[in-house]
Design an enzyme around this catalytic site. Structure first.
Site, short mmCIF file in Angstrom:
data_model
loop_
_atom_site.label_atom_id
_atom_site.label_comp_id
_atom_site.label_asym_id
_atom_site.label_seq_id
_atom_site.Cartn_x
_atom_site.Cartn_y
_atom_site.Cartn_z
N MET A 23 -5.57 11.62 -0.75
CA MET A 23 -6.28 11.48 0.54
C MET A 23 -5.43 10.59 1.43
SD MET A 23 -9.48 12.79 0.02
CE MET A 23 -10.13 13.43 -1.53
N GLY A 51 -6.76 8.39 -2.23
CA GLY A 51 -7.19 9.47 -3.13
C GLY A 51 -7.16 8.88 -4.53
N ALA A 54 -4.13 9.95 -6.69
CA ALA A 54 -2.86 9.37 -6.22
C ALA A 54 -2.81 7.88 -6.54
CB ALA A 54 -2.71 9.61 -4.73
N GLY A 231 -17.31 -4.58 -12.03
CA GLY A 231 -17.00 -5.40 -10.86
C GLY A 231 -16.37 -6.72 -11.29
N GLU A 232 -16.85 -7.82 -10.70
CA GLU A 232 -16.24 -9.12 -11.00
C GLU A 232 -16.48 -9.57 -12.44
OE1 GLU A 232 -17.97 -11.54 -7.98
OE2 GLU A 232 -19.90 -11.66 -9.00
N GLY A 261 -10.96 0.12 -8.67
CA GLY A 261 -11.27 0.92 -9.87
C GLY A 261 -10.11 1.81 -10.26
N ASP A 262 -9.39 2.32 -9.26
CA ASP A 262 -8.24 3.20 -9.56
C ASP A 262 -7.08 2.40 -10.15
OD1 ASP A 262 -9.72 5.26 -8.45
OD2 ASP A 262 -8.91 4.91 -6.45
N SER A 292 -5.70 -6.57 -7.13
CA SER A 292 -5.77 -5.66 -5.98
C SER A 292 -6.86 -6.07 -4.98
CB SER A 292 -5.97 -4.21 -6.44
OG SER A 292 -7.34 -3.95 -6.69
N GLY A 297 -6.31 -2.95 1.70
CA GLY A 297 -5.83 -1.59 1.55
C GLY A 297 -6.02 -1.05 0.15
O1 RIB Z 1 -11.16 4.76 -4.99
C1 RIB Z 1 -10.67 4.57 -3.68
C2 RIB Z 1 -10.29 5.89 -3.10
O2 RIB Z 1 -11.43 6.69 -2.98
C3 RIB Z 1 -9.69 5.82 -1.74
O3 RIB Z 1 -8.29 5.76 -1.76
C4 RIB Z 1 -10.21 7.09 -1.07
O4 RIB Z 1 -9.20 7.95 -0.68
C5 RIB Z 1 -11.14 7.72 -2.09
O5 RIB Z 1 -10.52 8.71 -2.80
#
Ligand code: RIB
Length: 317
Positions: A23, A51, A54, A231-232, A261-262, A292, A297
């Site tokens: 995304m 995304g 990604a 979370g925390e 989370g990613d 992070s 961002g």
């Molecule tokens: O988890 C965060 C992501 O969720 C953002 O980067 C957004 O693009 C959505 O996919």
């Protein structure tokens, strides 16, 4: 010292394939989001690469894995710049396809307390096919882990995971954003890694993962390893024998939780793929996620390769 190369990658590093979304994140920072019918002036705006797929691929790559991204981008400027970003990050793009139309976008609002609201418009992500995903899994040698999320069609992830399991490769499903899981996708997932909201949505009684009993119940019901982020408070996971292990997160001052989370999933996958004990892999995830949230961002908030090495050293020593 690297002796041989597979594609452009050294053979002595763990290999992770992400079959997932891209995304373009459009992030507005504002004290408080407007009510319906209200117009407000925001503080600042940033465009960034995002995304869930990604993001996870970027975190895993910065940790030190060989990462392959499987996705479909649109034929627009966002598609071009996303492809360039993967190259810049050292991620293999051989299995990224292009299609006519718009790439995925995600308008995001981040409030003063660091919390976020996200709308994903998947665009070209919805053009991914099961054949594309299976071709990638069948063609890449020595894959350690395949990761998926729910921002692309579930049948694509299910096909990738089935192909992975045929090769004896472990799979991690981050069920985000939440949607009921198809029986095929659930069957082919080894680890299910939700956040608290996704956990509650999966629990038949809509319970949050506050107690070990609730986490154990869901793991038994699904017949899967559960790794839930809290979370925390860190994360909790179920062991092979059904115990619950809780890992606390380092205490930090969160200013933007988008993509935390990613980063957790990407770092955890790296740890697992490198052969670390599961507890250390989860610690690695917590450490990267907590870094992070201290920066603005999504991918822009992730640890650099250098910082990632420091985190690995701190967690494993
Ligand atoms: O988890 C965060 C992501 O969720 C953002 O980067 C957004 O693009 C959505 O996919």
């Amino acid at each position: 010292m690297v002796d041989t190369l597979r594609g452009n990658f050294p053979t002595n590093l763990p290999t992770i394939v992400v079959v997932g979304s891209t995304m373009m994140d459009m992030i507005t920072y504002i004290d408080k989001v407007p009510e319906s019918g209200e117009t407000l002036i925001g503080d600042s705006f940033a465009l960034g690469f995002g995304g869930k797929g990604a993001n996870q691929s970027v975190m895993a790559s910065r940790m030190g894995a060989n990462v392959y991204m499987v996705n479909t981008l649109g034929d627009d400027l966002f598609g071009d710049s996303t492809l360039k970003n993967f190259h810049d990050q050292g991620i293999d793009t051989s299995f990224i396809e292009r299609t006519k139309g718009a790439s995925g976008v995600a308008p995001i609002w981040v409030e003063k307390d660091g919390s976020n609201r996200i709308i994903c418009v998947p665009g070209s992500n919805n053009s991914m096919t099961p054949e594309q995903a299976v071709r990638a899994i069948e063609s890449i040698d020595n894959i350690d882990i395949v990761i998926g999320q729910l921002e692309i069609p579930q049948e694509v992830t299910a096909a990738a995971f089935r192909a992975a399991q045929k090769k004896g490769i472990r799979t991690i499903l981050n069920p985000a954003p939440f949607a009921p899981l198809s029986a095929e996708l659930l069957a082919a997932s080894d680890w299910i890694a939700p956040n608290e909201h996704e956990f509650a949505a999966m629990d038949p009684q809509r319970r949050s993962p506050d107690s070990d009993e609730t986490i154990g119940d869901l793991a038994r019901l699904l017949g899967k390893r559960i790794l839930v982020t809290l979370g925390e408070l860190g994360a909790a996971f179920t062991t092979t024998t059904g115990e619950i292990v809780r890992i606390p997160s380092p205490k930090v001052n969160a200013i933007d939780t988008t993509g935390a989370g990613d980063s957790f999933v990407g770092a955890f996958a790296y740890g697992l793929a490198s052969g670390m004990p599961e507890e250390l892999a989860v610690k690695l995830g917590c450490a990267c996620a907590s870094k992070s949230v201290t920066r603005r961002g999504t991918q822009s908030s992730y640890s650099s390769k250098e910082e990632a090495q420091e985190i690995i050293k701190a967690v494993t020593s």
